[in-house]
Motif scaffolding. Structure first.
Motif, PDB file in Angstrom:
ATOM      1  N   THR A 116       0.847  -1.197   0.000  1.00 15.83           N
ATOM      2  CA  THR A 116       0.000   0.000   0.000  1.00 15.83           C
ATOM      3  C   THR A 116       0.875   1.238   0.000  1.00 15.83           C
ATOM      4  O   THR A 116       1.983   1.224   0.529  1.00 15.83           O
ATOM      5  CB  THR A 116      -0.902  -0.012   1.255  1.00 15.83           C
ATOM      6  N   ARG A 147      -8.913  10.482  -3.038  1.00 16.01           N
ATOM      7  CA  ARG A 147      -7.743   9.594  -3.040  1.00 16.01           C
ATOM      8  C   ARG A 147      -6.549  10.224  -3.740  1.00 16.01           C
ATOM      9  O   ARG A 147      -5.849   9.577  -4.522  1.00 16.01           O
ATOM     10  CB  ARG A 147      -8.076   8.242  -3.695  1.00 16.01           C
ATOM     11  N   VAL A 148      -6.308  11.533  -3.454  1.00 17.02           N
ATOM     12  CA  VAL A 148      -5.180  12.235  -4.062  1.00 17.02           C
ATOM     13  C   VAL A 148      -4.422  13.021  -2.989  1.00 17.02           C
ATOM     14  O   VAL A 148      -4.525  14.239  -2.894  1.00 17.02           O
ATOM     15  CB  VAL A 148      -5.639  13.198  -5.184  1.00 17.02           C
ATOM     16  N   VAL A 181       1.164   9.413  -7.078  1.00 10.39           N
ATOM     17  CA  VAL A 181      -0.099   8.893  -6.552  1.00 10.39           C
ATOM     18  C   VAL A 181      -0.975   8.371  -7.688  1.00 10.39           C
ATOM     19  O   VAL A 181      -1.565   7.283  -7.602  1.00 10.39           O
ATOM     20  CB  VAL A 181      -0.834   9.977  -5.752  1.00 10.39           C
ATOM     21  N   TRP A 182      -1.046   9.132  -8.781  1.00  7.78           N
ATOM     22  CA  TRP A 182      -1.850   8.675  -9.922  1.00  7.78           C
ATOM     23  C   TRP A 182      -1.270   7.402 -10.526  1.00  7.78           C
ATOM     24  O   TRP A 182      -2.010   6.488 -10.908  1.00  7.78           O
ATOM     25  CB  TRP A 182      -1.945   9.780 -10.966  1.00  7.78           C
ATOM     26  N   ARG A 185      -2.378   4.551  -8.374  1.00 12.38           N
ATOM     27  CA  ARG A 185      -3.785   4.198  -8.568  1.00 12.38           C
ATOM     28  C   ARG A 185      -4.000   3.496  -9.905  1.00 12.38           C
ATOM     29  O   ARG A 185      -4.765   2.534 -10.005  1.00 12.38           O
ATOM     30  CB  ARG A 185      -4.647   5.458  -8.479  1.00 12.38           C
ATOM     31  N   GLN A 186      -3.322   3.979 -10.948  1.00 13.49           N
ATOM     32  CA  GLN A 186      -3.456   3.363 -12.269  1.00 13.49           C
ATOM     33  C   GLN A 186      -2.886   1.951 -12.295  1.00 13.49           C
ATOM     34  O   GLN A 186      -3.303   1.118 -13.099  1.00 13.49           O
ATOM     35  CB  GLN A 186      -2.762   4.249 -13.305  1.00 13.49           C
ATOM     36  N   PRO A 190      -3.341   0.279  -3.682  1.00  7.24           N
ATOM     37  CA  PRO A 190      -4.259   1.025  -2.814  1.00  7.24           C
ATOM     38  C   PRO A 190      -3.539   2.093  -1.997  1.00  7.24           C
ATOM     39  O   PRO A 190      -2.323   2.020  -1.786  1.00  7.24           O
ATOM     40  CB  PRO A 190      -4.847  -0.056  -1.904  1.00  7.24           C
ATOM     41  N   LEU A 191      -4.297   3.080  -1.536  1.00  3.42           N
ATOM     42  CA  LEU A 191      -3.790   4.136  -0.672  1.00  3.42           C
ATOM     43  C   LEU A 191      -4.383   3.953   0.714  1.00  3.42           C
ATOM     44  O   LEU A 191      -5.537   3.513   0.858  1.00  3.42           O
ATOM     45  CB  LEU A 191      -4.162   5.515  -1.206  1.00  3.42           C
ATOM     46  N   LEU A 232      -6.720   6.708 -15.799  1.00  2.00           N
ATOM     47  CA  LEU A 232      -7.231   5.748 -14.812  1.00  2.00           C
ATOM     48  C   LEU A 232      -8.531   5.111 -15.288  1.00  2.00           C
ATOM     49  O   LEU A 232      -8.703   3.881 -15.174  1.00  2.00           O
ATOM     50  CB  LEU A 232      -7.451   6.467 -13.474  1.00  2.00           C
ATOM     51  N   ARG A 236      -9.221   1.096 -16.156  1.00  2.00           N
ATOM     52  CA  ARG A 236     -10.204   0.332 -15.389  1.00  2.00           C
ATOM     53  C   ARG A 236     -11.285  -0.285 -16.275  1.00  2.00           C
ATOM     54  O   ARG A 236     -11.754  -1.391 -16.014  1.00  2.00           O
ATOM     55  CB  ARG A 236     -10.850   1.239 -14.332  1.00  2.00           C
TER      56      ARG A 236
END
Length: 238
Positions: A116, A147-148, A181-182, A185-186, A190-191, A232, A236
């Motif tokens: 994480t 979530r940023v 962070v991006w 996520r991509q 998880p954060l 992102l 997905r």
């Protein structure tokens, strides 16, 4: 957590090392129970040419690791990560106000969730100007709901994941932490918030003006976030 490396870039605008390095040393050496969570740790300070003179402020035989890199937060953090020997890397800004509770909570979270990207809720110190309470609230809404989180929220992740993400991008004018962070996520990483607010300096708002800097930061991060958000979505749903 078997081992932890702390990476602290010292930029050209810094006038002092402050109390962060010594506070970290005290926390790791003197906090009851922390040694059971972190068996081995190191603190890496990465200076650039313009901040190299600040190395003289370090106490002799402190045990800190010193490295040098070209000026630039991304380049300095990547240089520190390149020599880090810990299984996990914790990136700290020099004006972060670390206490033993931060070290304990982070260690607990990392043991619970090792794959994480961990971050801290943000709290501003009383050295800013304007309605900093709104900036603090907005930063934590952005972190927890959107979530940023940003880099002043002290990212920590495994060295393996950091290498997987390619480190901080060095070819951007700003927002290397935001982009990391991006990328996480991509990639499906998880954060996780530690839940303990980390105080950081708000002095830029005092020197540049609260409204001017607030509007500029909002424009810049949204401008940078939009294409990453679209990327992102493509990953997905396609």
């Amino acid at each position: 957590m078997s081992s932890l490396s702390v990476v602290i870039p010292v930029g050209p605008a810094e006038k002092t090392l402050g109390d962060l390095p010594l506070n970290l040393l005290r926390a790791f050496n003197d906090t009851p129970g922390l040694g059971l969570l972190v068996q081995r740790w190191e603190i890496i300070l990465v200076f650039c040419e313009a901040s190299r003179h600040l190395e003289k402020q370090l106490p002799p035989e402190s045990g800190l690791t010193v490295r040098y890199a070209e000026a630039g937060r991304a380049k300095q953090m990547n240089a520190g990560a390149a020599v880090a020997t810990g299984c996990f890397i914790w990136f700290l800004h020099l004006d972060s106000k670390i206490k033993p509770l931060h070290c304990l909570r982070l260690s607990e979270r990392v043991i619970q969730r090792s794959d994480t990207l961990h971050y801290f809720p943000l709290a501003f110190q009383n050295d800013g100007a304007g309605l900093m309470v709104l900036n603090q609230w907005g930063a934590n809404v952005r972190s927890d709901l959107l979530r940023v989180p940003f880099g002043d929220q002290a990212f920590c992740l495994s060295a393996r994941l950091f290498r997987l993400l390619g480190g901080y991008p060095e070819d951007v004018a700003y927002g290397e932490d935001h982009l990391l962070v991006w990328y996480a996520r991509q990639t499906g990483i998880p954060l996780c918030s530690t839940g303990v607010a980390l105080p950081t300096s708000a002095r830029k708002y005092a020197s540049h003006g609260w409204l001017k800097l607030t509007l500029r930061y909002q424009y810049l991060w949204l401008r940078q976030a939009w294409p990453e958000f679209l990327c992102l979505l493509r990953r997905r749903f396609l």
